[in-house]
Design a protein around this motif. Structure first.
Motif, PDB file in Angstrom:
ATOM      1  N   THR A  73       0.776  -1.157  -0.017  1.00 32.64           N
ATOM      2  CA  THR A  73      -0.003   0.127  -0.167  1.00 32.64           C
ATOM      3  C   THR A  73       0.710   1.181  -0.071  1.00 32.64           C
ATOM      4  N   PHE A  74       0.743   1.967  -1.214  1.00 30.07           N
ATOM      5  CA  PHE A  74       1.714   3.172  -1.233  1.00 30.07           C
ATOM      6  C   PHE A  74       1.024   4.434  -1.472  1.00 30.07           C
ATOM      7  N   ASN A  75       1.765   5.480  -1.320  1.00 32.78           N
ATOM      8  CA  ASN A  75       1.200   7.042  -1.335  1.00 32.78           C
ATOM      9  C   ASN A  75       0.042   7.315  -0.603  1.00 32.78           C
ATOM     10  N   PRO A  76       0.112   8.829  -0.407  1.00 32.95           N
ATOM     11  CA  PRO A  76      -1.214   9.121   0.526  1.00 32.95           C
ATOM     12  C   PRO A  76      -2.426   8.543   0.255  1.00 32.95           C
ATOM     13  N   VAL A  77      -2.868   8.223  -1.424  1.00 31.26           N
ATOM     14  CA  VAL A  77      -4.115   7.661  -1.375  1.00 31.26           C
ATOM     15  C   VAL A  77      -4.292   6.197  -1.266  1.00 31.26           C
ATOM     16  N   ALA A  78      -3.289   5.494  -0.839  1.00 29.84           N
ATOM     17  CA  ALA A  78      -3.275   4.336  -0.343  1.00 29.84           C
ATOM     18  C   ALA A  78      -3.634   3.230  -1.419  1.00 29.84           C
ATOM     19  N   VAL A  79      -2.923   3.274  -2.490  1.00 26.12           N
ATOM     20  CA  VAL A  79      -3.092   2.280  -3.638  1.00 26.12           C
ATOM     21  C   VAL A  79      -2.266   1.293  -3.546  1.00 26.12           C
ATOM     22  N   ASN A  80      -3.034   0.048  -3.711  1.00 24.51           N
ATOM     23  CA  ASN A  80      -2.316  -1.150  -3.799  1.00 24.51           C
ATOM     24  C   ASN A  80      -1.625  -1.526  -5.125  1.00 24.51           C
ATOM     25  N   THR A  81      -0.224  -1.584  -4.855  1.00 24.59           N
ATOM     26  CA  THR A  81       0.639  -1.883  -5.686  1.00 24.59           C
ATOM     27  C   THR A  81       0.870  -3.366  -5.680  1.00 24.59           C
ATOM     28  N   CYS A  82       0.979  -4.222  -6.856  1.00 29.63           N
ATOM     29  CA  CYS A  82       1.030  -5.413  -6.893  1.00 29.63           C
ATOM     30  C   CYS A  82       2.526  -6.095  -7.688  1.00 29.63           C
ATOM     31  N   VAL A  83       3.182  -6.979  -7.059  1.00 29.96           N
ATOM     32  CA  VAL A  83       4.034  -7.508  -7.625  1.00 29.96           C
ATOM     33  C   VAL A  83       3.582  -9.104  -8.012  1.00 29.96           C
ATOM     34  N   LEU A  84       3.503  -9.679  -8.879  1.00 29.05           N
ATOM     35  CA  LEU A  84       3.157 -11.127  -9.219  1.00 29.05           C
ATOM     36  C   LEU A  84       4.281 -11.816  -9.815  1.00 29.05           C
ATOM     37  N   HIS A  85       4.681 -13.138  -9.169  1.00 27.44           N
ATOM     38  CA  HIS A  85       5.819 -13.854  -9.807  1.00 27.44           C
ATOM     39  C   HIS A  85       5.496 -15.215  -9.484  1.00 27.44           C
ATOM     40  N   ASP A  86       6.271 -15.903 -10.263  1.00 29.75           N
ATOM     41  CA  ASP A  86       6.133 -17.404 -10.233  1.00 29.75           C
ATOM     42  C   ASP A  86       7.528 -18.185  -9.647  1.00 29.75           C
ATOM     43  N   GLU A  87       7.632 -19.391  -9.845  1.00 25.37           N
ATOM     44  CA  GLU A  87       8.691 -20.165  -9.459  1.00 25.37           C
ATOM     45  C   GLU A  87       9.917 -19.933 -10.372  1.00 25.37           C
ATOM     46  N   PRO A 135      11.187   7.794  -1.171  1.00 21.36           N
ATOM     47  CA  PRO A 135      12.350   6.913  -0.992  1.00 21.36           C
ATOM     48  C   PRO A 135      12.016   5.612  -0.132  1.00 21.36           C
ATOM     49  N   ALA A 136      11.093   5.824   0.905  1.00 29.35           N
ATOM     50  CA  ALA A 136      10.950   4.635   1.680  1.00 29.35           C
ATOM     51  C   ALA A 136      10.264   3.685   1.077  1.00 29.35           C
ATOM     52  N   GLU A 137       9.008   4.056   0.478  1.00 27.24           N
ATOM     53  CA  GLU A 137       8.141   3.165  -0.417  1.00 27.24           C
ATOM     54  C   GLU A 137       9.162   2.679  -1.629  1.00 27.24           C
ATOM     55  N   GLU A 138       9.703   3.387  -2.092  1.00 26.48           N
ATOM     56  CA  GLU A 138      10.794   2.658  -3.255  1.00 26.48           C
ATOM     57  C   GLU A 138      11.574   1.596  -2.822  1.00 26.48           C
ATOM     58  N   ARG A 139      12.261   2.017  -1.862  1.00 24.58           N
ATOM     59  CA  ARG A 139      13.137   1.021  -1.110  1.00 24.58           C
ATOM     60  C   ARG A 139      12.530  -0.273  -0.710  1.00 24.58           C
ATOM     61  N   THR A 140      11.148  -0.277  -0.229  1.00 21.71           N
ATOM     62  CA  THR A 140      10.082  -1.541   0.208  1.00 21.71           C
ATOM     63  C   THR A 140      10.110  -2.361  -1.018  1.00 21.71           C
ATOM     64  N   LEU A 141       9.807  -1.785  -2.321  1.00 25.13           N
ATOM     65  CA  LEU A 141       9.537  -2.514  -3.449  1.00 25.13           C
ATOM     66  C   LEU A 141      10.955  -3.091  -3.668  1.00 25.13           C
ATOM     67  N   VAL A 142      11.910  -2.411  -3.746  1.00 23.00           N
ATOM     68  CA  VAL A 142      13.347  -2.977  -4.285  1.00 23.00           C
ATOM     69  C   VAL A 142      13.560  -3.890  -3.400  1.00 23.00           C
ATOM     70  N   ASP A 143      13.548  -3.882  -2.197  1.00 25.16           N
ATOM     71  CA  ASP A 143      13.910  -4.844  -1.090  1.00 25.16           C
ATOM     72  C   ASP A 143      13.341  -6.152  -1.627  1.00 25.16           C
ATOM     73  N   TYR A 144      11.893  -6.092  -1.943  1.00 20.24           N
ATOM     74  CA  TYR A 144      11.374  -7.161  -1.937  1.00 20.24           C
ATOM     75  C   TYR A 144      11.763  -7.872  -3.289  1.00 20.24           C
ATOM     76  N   VAL A 145      11.829  -7.170  -4.133  1.00 21.14           N
ATOM     77  CA  VAL A 145      12.383  -7.653  -5.749  1.00 21.14           C
ATOM     78  C   VAL A 145      13.741  -8.429  -5.435  1.00 21.14           C
ATOM     79  N   SER A 146      14.512  -7.556  -4.502  1.00 18.84           N
ATOM     80  CA  SER A 146      15.949  -8.263  -4.406  1.00 18.84           C
ATOM     81  C   SER A 146      15.894  -9.463  -3.606  1.00 18.84           C
TER      82      SER A 146
END
Length: 213
Positions: free
Chosen positions: A8-22, A36-47
């Protein structure tokens, strides 16, 4: 099998989704990060999960669902993709923001010619999504259905106990209700619905309890 991770990102509380498989291949839907904090959250998960972002999909082009697109482009080399109707019929996000009296410290990116069509298949890894054109909240609203995994990414078309607003650019109540009834409520009842805001729900629950339907 597709893993669905929502942020859940930004002041309007949008659900950003990452979909991935095996395979580690992934798609990013509605990149809404603005700080920057939200960007790091996304990057950390992907990494952390060793993912490769293959596509950047937009359920629609309202300002709150697209502010992280430039970051995603710079970080992962993906360009945003959306339905042509939103690119042609909605004002630019900068204009939308002024109208809504909010402010995001971001640089928006144009869609260009990266159009998604109704019925188009989006492939990544061993997985597939089908784009469903569901206008009414916006002229180009899309949902992304994964029938083999039993879920749909619904953007701002259908919410838990609610529906998308229709008082913005190109919105139309009757068109939205028709989209929901014809494209979403016809999905299997066990289908999980991941909306653009708020908690997940199911088609069965919305059929039984949504007061708008």
């Amino acid at each position: 099998m597709i893993t669905v991770k929502t942020f859940t990102f930004n002041p309007v509380a949008v659900n950003t989704c990452v979909l991935h498989d095996e395979t580690g291949e992934a798609v990013l839907i509605d990149c809404g990060c603005v700080t920057p904090a939200e960007e790091r959250t996304l990057v950390d998960y992907v990494s952390r999960h060793h993912l490769t972002i293959k596509r950047l999909l937009c359920t629609h082009l309202h300002f709150d669902h697209v502010p992280g697109n430039r970051f995603a482009e710079r970080t992962y080399g993906v360009r945003p993709e959306a339905h042509r109707n939103d690119t042609e019929q909605l004002p630019p996000p900068e204009v939308q923001i002024r109208f809504m009296h909010v402010s995001f410290p971001v640089e928006f990116v144009e869609i260009g010619n990266n159009f998604l069509e109704d019925g188009e298949t989006i492939s990544f890894g061993h997985s597939k999504l089908t784009a469903l054109h569901t206008p009414g909240h916006s002229p180009g609203s899309l949902c992304f259905h994964a029938p083999q995994d039993g879920f749909v990414i619904a953007g701002d078309v259908l919410f838990q106990g609610g529906i998308g607003r229709t008082d913005l650019w190109g919105g139309d109540y009757h068109t939205l209700i028709a989209s929901i009834r014809e494209r979403l409520l016809t999905l299997p009842e066990h289908t999980t619905v991941y909306p653009g805001h708020g908690n997940p729900t199911t088609i069965r629950f919305e059929k039984q309890y949504n007061p708008f339907l």
